[in-house]
Every structure is written in structure tokens, then in C-alpha cells.
Write a protein that holds these residues in place. Sequence first.
Motif, PDB file in Angstrom:
ATOM      1  N   LEU A 187       0.818  -0.857   0.185  1.00 48.83           N
ATOM      2  CA  LEU A 187      -0.034  -0.031  -0.006  1.00 48.83           C
ATOM      3  C   LEU A 187       0.930   1.193  -0.095  1.00 48.83           C
ATOM      4  O   LEU A 187       0.673   2.121  -0.863  1.00 48.83           O
TER       5      LEU A 187
ATOM      6  N   THR B 113       2.151   3.049  -3.577  1.00 45.14           N
ATOM      7  CA  THR B 113       1.382   4.341  -3.970  1.00 45.14           C
ATOM      8  C   THR B 113       2.490   5.369  -4.016  1.00 45.14           C
ATOM      9  O   THR B 113       2.354   6.500  -4.955  1.00 45.14           O
TER      10      THR B 113
ATOM     11  N   SER C 138      -3.813   0.097  -2.929  1.00 43.45           N
ATOM     12  CA  SER C 138      -2.983   1.242  -3.341  1.00 43.45           C
ATOM     13  C   SER C 138      -3.566   1.662  -4.782  1.00 43.45           C
ATOM     14  O   SER C 138      -3.641   2.775  -5.115  1.00 43.45           O
TER      15      SER C 138
ATOM     16  N   GLN D 231      -4.723   5.480  -5.411  1.00 44.48           N
ATOM     17  CA  GLN D 231      -4.087   6.205  -6.460  1.00 44.48           C
ATOM     18  C   GLN D 231      -5.083   6.951  -7.518  1.00 44.48           C
ATOM     19  O   GLN D 231      -4.827   7.605  -8.399  1.00 44.48           O
TER      20      GLN D 231
ATOM     21  N   ILE E 108      -0.460   9.068   2.611  1.00 45.73           N
ATOM     22  CA  ILE E 108      -0.666   7.520   2.490  1.00 45.73           C
ATOM     23  C   ILE E 108      -0.722   6.741   3.729  1.00 45.73           C
ATOM     24  O   ILE E 108      -1.506   5.781   3.975  1.00 45.73           O
TER      25      ILE E 108
ATOM     26  N   ASN F 245      -3.586   4.565   5.322  1.00 49.00           N
ATOM     27  CA  ASN F 245      -3.137   3.293   5.984  1.00 49.00           C
ATOM     28  C   ASN F 245      -3.435   3.033   7.537  1.00 49.00           C
ATOM     29  O   ASN F 245      -3.990   1.933   7.786  1.00 49.00           O
TER      30      ASN F 245
END
Length: 291
Positions: free
Chosen positions: A94, A98, A155, A159, A172, A176
Motif C-alpha cells: 500500500l 502508492t 494502492s 491512487q 498515504i 493506511n
Amino acid sequence: MKKIMFTGRFYALIAAVAMLMFTSVNVLAHGMSEADKQRAIEAGLPDYILLGAGHMLTGYDHLLFLFGVIFFLSRFADIVKFITAFTLGHSITLVFATLYSVQANYFLIDAVIALTVCYKGFENLDGFKRYLGVASPNLMWMVFGFGLIHGFGLSTRLQELPMGDGSIVMKILAFNVGVELGQIAALTAMLVLLAGWRKTASFKRFNVMANTLLVIVGGLLFLHQLHGYQHTVLADNFPINTDDHSHIHEDMAAEEKANILDRYPRRIITPQPSPQEEAPHEHGDGAYHRH
């Protein structure tokens, strides 16, 4: 009688799931909506946490896999061990996929994720030993490896969002964190459900059927994602828009029906004009009549 009724409901459930999946490619897509994309333009870190949590809670394929992982786990230490392996796996892909913009068609990635659901159900059924005559692969490494695949799927969805200005890394990580919070919430509900179910006689009676259903639903998800992939590759012929998508399939069905009818010779019947009614007449005998 009860077994027959349960089996009937089981197949009815499978049919309902199949119909729901193939009604439209947008059904069960659990992607980033237009509202999510608009909100992400000026979103802060708390918004990315909420997006991550929401995506995990609607990620039916991720949840089905996790359900299969913990299905037979009763010791808290085992649960923590396997969930940690899965979390490490999906966090790695992830974040890094990304960050470095590693992309793939998300329908194909989700199709592979659907196969991980099939795998876990098959493994729970002891399928490797029973049907293949081999020992099951190391589950810890399989869960970690599948976590990498699930993280890549997450991911590809992240995106889709316009990251905007600010620290992309922090966004990011916030996403997560949201994924992990959503995962904890879902796992809590699953563990409560399974803990209660294990205390009943039906758990031993129907655990095979439950994992069989896991395999079947995973297979249906796999076909559903391949169907969606077809629409992305052949976008002109198969638009993803719901209305256009429905019309395309209706036109295809009508064309197929016409092709079938063309295979048989048609009998052309020329309509005959109805005879004009004649006026009463006689043939010299004085008796009037009509033909």
C-alpha cells in the motif's frame, strides 16, 4: 427435512449473490466514488483516515479473506500472529506502490484478490490433503504473501484520488491507519460472531458448508472482476456507465435472438384478398342464392 431446507436456502443464497454481481459492473465495486475524489482535493489527514477505514469496511473481498483466516482460530496469540502477517504484507505494498506510482488494472488485481478468498476456503476444507494429496503450504507465509496482493489492491484505489498539495507520504500513512482501524472494527465483529457460533452445535454441522460458500463466492467475485476488466479494455463496446451498460447487454441479447431466428427458413405467406360478397342471383329456376 431440515437439511433439505437448509440446502435449498444455501443454493438460493448463491443464486442471489450471482445475480447481484452480474447485474452491473458497478455493483460491489467498492472503489473510490466521485464524492471521495472531490473530498480528497482539499482533504486533511483525518479525512484520509476516514477514507481508509471506510474503504476497508466496504472491501468485501478483504473481509471475506480475513474471515477465512480466523475461521478456525480460537487462541488470541494465533489471531494476533496471522493478522500481523497480513497487516505487514498489505502495509508494505500500500505504502510503496502508492509512493512510487506502481499501477495495474484494478479489476485484474481484485480478480487475484478474489482467488485468495477461494484459496482460504479451500485450505479450510483441508482441500490440499483431501483432493491433491499434499500438505498445505505454510499458512503464515501465504497470509503474508496474500497481504502483499491485498495491499496492492488498496494502492490502486488510493491512487485514484487526487492527492493535491502537502505531504503525500503522510496522506498515504493516514490512509493506511484508517485501513487498520477499519480492519480492527471488522475483525472485532467477526470474532464476536464466530465465538458465539462455535458454542452451538451448528458450527460443527455447517462449517464445511460455510467454507464451501467462501470458495464459491470467491469464484463469483473472480468472474465479476474479469467482467469488469472486459469493460475497461473494450470501453467503446462495453461502457461502464450503468445505463449504457444495461442497454449494451439488451442490444446484444436482441441481436443474438435475431441471429438465432435467421438460422431457420421463414415461410412467407401472402395474404389473400377477401372475396367480395356477391349480390343474390338466380340461374333461371327462380331460386335466388349467393355463392
